[in-house]
Write an enzyme that holds these catalytic residues in place. Structure first.
Site, PDB file in Angstrom:
ATOM      1  N   THR A  56       0.782  -1.227   0.000  1.00 56.31           N
ATOM      2  CA  THR A  56       0.000   0.000   0.000  1.00 56.31           C
ATOM      3  C   THR A  56       0.820   1.288   0.000  1.00 56.31           C
ATOM      4  O   THR A  56       1.943   1.313   0.483  1.00 56.31           O
ATOM      5  CB  THR A  56      -0.859  -0.047   1.280  1.00 56.31           C
ATOM      6  OG1 THR A  56      -1.562  -1.280   1.291  1.00 56.31           O
ATOM      7  CG2 THR A  56      -1.803   1.094   1.398  1.00 56.31           C
TER       8      THR A  56
ATOM      9  N   ASP B 146      -7.676  -3.790   4.225  1.00 58.03           N
ATOM     10  CA  ASP B 146      -7.956  -2.665   5.123  1.00 58.03           C
ATOM     11  C   ASP B 146      -8.003  -1.316   4.427  1.00 58.03           C
ATOM     12  O   ASP B 146      -8.694  -0.387   4.870  1.00 58.03           O
ATOM     13  CB  ASP B 146      -6.880  -2.592   6.206  1.00 58.03           C
ATOM     14  CG  ASP B 146      -5.515  -2.219   5.612  1.00 58.03           C
ATOM     15  OD1 ASP B 146      -5.027  -1.093   5.867  1.00 58.03           O
ATOM     16  OD2 ASP B 146      -4.924  -3.031   4.882  1.00 58.03           O
TER      17      ASP B 146
END
Length: 310
Positions: free
Chosen positions: A169, A200
């Site tokens: 990410t 997430d």
């Protein structure tokens, strides 16, 4: 009020051959975001600009550097959040979008919803004239080769965080001269993930959170672990309990490690300009820009200062 931006390029076992380009990527993103703040721009504009910079950089697993799922497809997730209003927009499992963070912002500003997913997100993009790109433009030759190797998802996760195979990410947090905070997070997920898997990153309170009363956070690492502890909101909670920003991040990451045996990292900033970039993985590429200074690091306890170029 001093303006600050902090960015990360993912917490994982970054191999030596990717160390320099990862560092250059986060430094460039922090510099681009800070230029927005330096001209009186908002924290929201700054984090979007910084994350777009990393989505356009094939070094990172977001946008143009995304990994492939089990079917060899690209599915992208992103979130953006405004600490002034608690407004938030997110997309998950979106395809053929080079800058999902900007599509997430469009969800926040042009719909009554917080998240759109998969086909619905792509239909929304089409309805507002959002530019799409062929899948091949988002996938590097390196990723195609890695995906073709016979490998199970579980093995891929272990390699991602404990050895040197894939990447993770990107994210940014900022506070502007008015004291408003914002966060943004974007990812291509984990190689060989199931079709439709959402980690997430686009989930409010997990991959990111922003509130002018406490601060802004962007998380990175093993998505399922981050989801289980609502890591971004946990960090904000610890700040609300009076912890310094650095201590709040460290305490929350420690809890995640002890409770669900998950590794990761996070960046955070307070409305007063305190900031932190902390991780429990082998490495995390990060950079921060404030008052003419550019800070950056890759290894644990590493914190290097350069002059911020205008």
């Amino acid at each position: 009020m001093k303006a600050v931006i902090v960015v990360h390029g993912g917490a994982w076992a970054i191999p030596d051959e990717m160390a320099e380009v990862s560092m250059e990527g986060v430094k460039a993103a922090a510099s681009e975001g800070y230029r927005v703040l330096g001209t009186g721009g908002s924290a929201l504009d700054a984090v979007e600009k910084a994350v777009r910079s990393m989505e356009d950089n094939t070094v990172f697993d977001a946008g143009h550097g995304a990994v492939l799922n089990a079917d060899g497809e690209v599915e992208l997730d992103a979130i953006i959040m405004d600490g002034l209003t608690l407004g938030s927009g997110a997309v998950s499992c979106v395809q053929n979008i080079a800058n999902p963070v900007s599509l997430a912002r469009a969800v926040m500003e042009k719909t009554d919803h917080v998240m759109l997913t998969s086909r619905g997100a792509n239909l929304f993009a089409e309805s507002i004239g959002f530019k799409t790109v062929p899948t091949d433009m988002l996938v590097t030759e390196y990723e195609k080769r890695e995906w073709e190797k016979p490998k199970e998802y579980g093995t891929g996760v272990k390699e991602l965080f404990r050895s040197q195979w894939s990447h993770d990410t990107v994210g940014a947090v900022a506070v502007d001269s008015c004291g408003n905070v914002a966060c943004a997070t974007s990812t291509g997920g984990i190689r060989n993930k199931m079709v439709g898997r959402v980690g997430d990153s686009p989930i409010i309170g997990a991959g990111g959170y922003a509130d002018n009363r406490s601060g802004a956070v962007s998380c990175t690492g093993h998505g399922e672990s981050i989801l289980k502890v609502s890591l971004a909101r946990l960090i904000i909670f610890n700040i609300e309990q009076g912890k310094e920003v650095q201590d709040a991040v460290e305490l929350s990451l420690r809890y995640m490690g002890e409770r669900v045996h998950g590794a990761g990292g996070a960046i955070a900033v307070s409305p007063s300009g305190q900031w932190a970039a902390t991780f429990t993985t082998e490495r995390m590429a990060w950079a921060a820009a404030e008052q003419g200074a550019l800070w950056y690091g890759l290894n644990p306890q590493e914190r290097i200062q350069d002059k911020l170029s205008q």
